[in-house]
Structures are given as structure tokens and as C-alpha cells.
Design a protein around this motif. Structure first.
Motif, short mmCIF file in Angstrom:
data_model
loop_
_atom_site.label_atom_id
_atom_site.label_comp_id
_atom_site.label_asym_id
_atom_site.label_seq_id
_atom_site.Cartn_x
_atom_site.Cartn_y
_atom_site.Cartn_z
N GLU A 1 -1.53 13.94 -11.62
CA GLU A 1 -2.20 15.51 -11.51
C GLU A 1 -3.62 15.68 -11.67
O GLU A 1 -4.38 16.20 -11.05
N ASP A 2 -4.13 14.80 -12.68
CA ASP A 2 -5.54 14.61 -12.89
C ASP A 2 -6.33 13.50 -12.81
O ASP A 2 -6.11 12.52 -13.52
N TYR A 3 -6.85 12.95 -11.40
CA TYR A 3 -7.42 11.75 -11.12
C TYR A 3 -8.54 11.33 -12.12
O TYR A 3 -8.46 10.23 -12.40
N HIS A 4 -9.35 12.26 -12.54
CA HIS A 4 -10.54 11.95 -13.34
C HIS A 4 -9.79 11.57 -14.79
O HIS A 4 -10.44 10.30 -15.27
N GLU A 5 -9.06 12.15 -15.19
CA GLU A 5 -8.26 11.50 -16.47
C GLU A 5 -7.47 10.38 -16.43
O GLU A 5 -7.76 9.59 -17.13
N PHE A 6 -6.77 10.23 -14.95
CA PHE A 6 -6.32 8.87 -14.98
C PHE A 6 -7.29 7.72 -14.87
O PHE A 6 -6.96 6.49 -15.31
N ILE A 7 -8.40 7.91 -14.33
CA ILE A 7 -9.58 6.92 -14.13
C ILE A 7 -10.09 6.54 -15.55
O ILE A 7 -10.23 5.27 -15.72
N MET B 1 0.80 -1.15 -0.14
CA MET B 1 -0.08 0.05 0.07
C MET B 1 0.80 1.26 0.02
O MET B 1 0.31 2.12 -0.64
N ASN B 2 2.12 1.28 0.73
CA ASN B 2 2.82 2.45 0.67
C ASN B 2 3.34 2.72 -0.69
O ASN B 2 3.38 3.95 -1.01
N THR B 3 3.93 1.99 -1.40
CA THR B 3 4.19 2.08 -2.67
C THR B 3 3.23 2.57 -3.48
O THR B 3 3.44 3.67 -4.16
N LEU B 4 1.86 2.02 -3.30
CA LEU B 4 0.80 2.57 -4.22
C LEU B 4 0.59 3.98 -3.82
O LEU B 4 0.52 4.93 -4.71
N LYS B 5 0.53 4.44 -2.63
CA LYS B 5 0.26 5.53 -2.41
C LYS B 5 1.33 6.61 -2.86
O LYS B 5 1.13 7.83 -3.09
N TYR B 6 2.69 6.24 -2.90
CA TYR B 6 3.72 7.11 -3.02
C TYR B 6 3.50 7.49 -4.64
O TYR B 6 3.57 8.58 -4.95
N TYR B 7 3.18 6.48 -5.50
CA TYR B 7 3.34 6.78 -7.02
C TYR B 7 1.74 7.53 -7.39
O TYR B 7 1.75 8.27 -8.27
N LEU B 8 0.62 7.31 -6.48
CA LEU B 8 -0.41 7.99 -6.91
C LEU B 8 -0.33 9.38 -6.57
O LEU B 8 -1.15 10.13 -7.10
N ARG B 9 0.39 9.90 -5.83
CA ARG B 9 0.80 11.24 -5.46
C ARG B 9 1.21 12.22 -6.58
O ARG B 9 1.21 13.41 -6.76
N PHE B 10 1.75 11.33 -7.75
CA PHE B 10 2.20 11.88 -8.69
C PHE B 10 1.20 12.28 -9.73
O PHE B 10 1.48 12.87 -10.80
#
Length: 51
Positions: A12-18, A1-10
Motif C-alpha cells: 500500500e505504501d511504497y515509501h514505507e516498504f522501501i 518477475m511475474n511472481t514479484l510483480k504479483y506480490y508487489l501489487r499488495f
């Protein structure tokens, strides 16, 4: 989970990512045997719960 949290912070646009992730998941389901219809259905359920 920590690795996932780390990379998710990069992201910029969560809507576009999803949106892009969903499109790629559907493409992968059509072109491979690893992603099944029930995976897509589960993902769609998750998205509905987040709205």
C-alpha cells in the motif's frame, strides 16, 4: 518477475516498504555473513537513482 510483480501489487505504501526494507537489510548486514557492505552500497546507489 511475474511472481514479484504479483506480490508487489499488495504494497500500500511504497515509501514505507522501501524504508523498512532498507532498515532490515542494514540490520541483516550487521547480524549475518550473507549481506555484505557492498550489497548495502549497491542498494543505496539504486535508491539514489530512483529519486
Amino acid at each position: 518477475m511475474n511472481t514479484l510483480k504479483y506480490y508487489l501489487r499488495f504494497i500500500e505504501d511504497y515509501h514505507e516498504f522501501i524504508k523498512t526494507y532498507t532498515e532490515e537489510l542494514v540490520k541483516d548486514a550487521r547480524n549475518s555473513t550473507e549481506v555484505k557492505d557492498f550489497h548495502i552500497q549497491a542498494w543505496e546507489k539504486i535508491l539514489q537513482q530512483c529519486q
